[in-house]
Design an enzyme around this catalytic site. Structure first.
Site, PDB file in Angstrom:
ATOM      1  CG  HIS A  95      -2.154  -0.827   1.172  1.00 45.17           C
ATOM      2  ND1 HIS A  95      -2.677  -0.544   0.713  1.00 45.17           N
ATOM      3  CD2 HIS A  95      -1.875  -1.772   1.627  1.00 45.17           C
ATOM      4  CE1 HIS A  95      -4.435  -1.894   0.247  1.00 45.17           C
ATOM      5  NE2 HIS A  95      -3.641  -2.857   1.249  1.00 45.17           N
ATOM      6  CE  LYS A 126      -5.346  -0.401   4.069  1.00 43.15           C
ATOM      7  NZ  LYS A 126      -7.215   0.209   4.312  1.00 43.15           N
TER       8      LYS A 126
END
Length: 201
Positions: free
Chosen positions: A160, A164
């Site tokens: 990510h 995140k």
């Protein structure tokens, strides 16, 4: 015209959502909410997110019920954090306002609270760990593959952006849930993961 309220209005996702609402012919932003007692209270959200004055002030989240009723909102859009979203959804439901929720990291207990509020107040709700078309096509593909490859081991590897905060992501959890429900799978298999919880950005 669909009257929309957005939580986390001056955050990264809130800003993107508002900019997209402003491009629609059949939608109108009527409520923008920031954190409780935000120092931005009363300032125009358009000025804050860089699109110019749009006539919608930011309110603190503590005023959620008040502003939803005052502005007669049709839909609340929430991409915040799990505990905040749960609270917001329950208030929205009590106000008779439908919800679209992209918040991830919701626990089973929080989802149960949300379901109860939605059903009790008979509102409409879209709650998805990922709103992207590609992700939803992915969910359909893995559902089909899990049926065909039901004797294969499953492993989900995800990466990510640096913002995140929750792990595993809602998308990864949904993928696991889909694969675990395929015929021939043991739904009681242990879910093993390397990162779990709100592990910070």
């Amino acid at each position: 015209m669909i009257k929309i309220a957005v939580t986390g209005a001056n955050g990264r996702m809130g800003t993107k959502i508002i900019k997209n609402i402003l491009k629609q012919d059949d939608m109108e932003l009527v409520v923008a909410l920031g954190s409780p007692d935000t120092p931005l209270e009363g300032k125009d959200v358009g000025e804050i997110i860089g699109v110019g004055n749009i006539g919608v002030p930011i309110n603190g989240a503590q005023k959620l019920s008040e502003v939803l009723k005052e502005k007669r909102s049709d839909v609340l859009v929430d991409f915040t954090r799990a505990h905040i979203a749960t609270h917001n959804i329950k208030i929205s439901a009590e106000c008779g306002v439908n919800v679209v929720v992209g918040t991830t990291g919701l626990t089973d207990e929080q989802l149960a609270e949300i379901r109860e509020a939605v059903e009790k107040n008979r509102i409409k709700a879209v709650i998805s760990p990922n709103m992207a078309i590609g992700a939803n096509v992915f969910f359909k593909v893995i559902e089909d593959l899990a049926k065909i490859l039901n004797d294969y081991d499953m492993e989900i590897i995800e990466a990510h952006h640096n913002h995140k905060a929750d792990a595993p992501s809602g998308t990864a959890l949904k993928a696991y849930e889909i694969m675990a429900q395929a015929p021939g799978r043991d739904k009681d298999d242990i879910f093993v993961h390397g990162r779990q919880g709100m592990v910070r950005e």
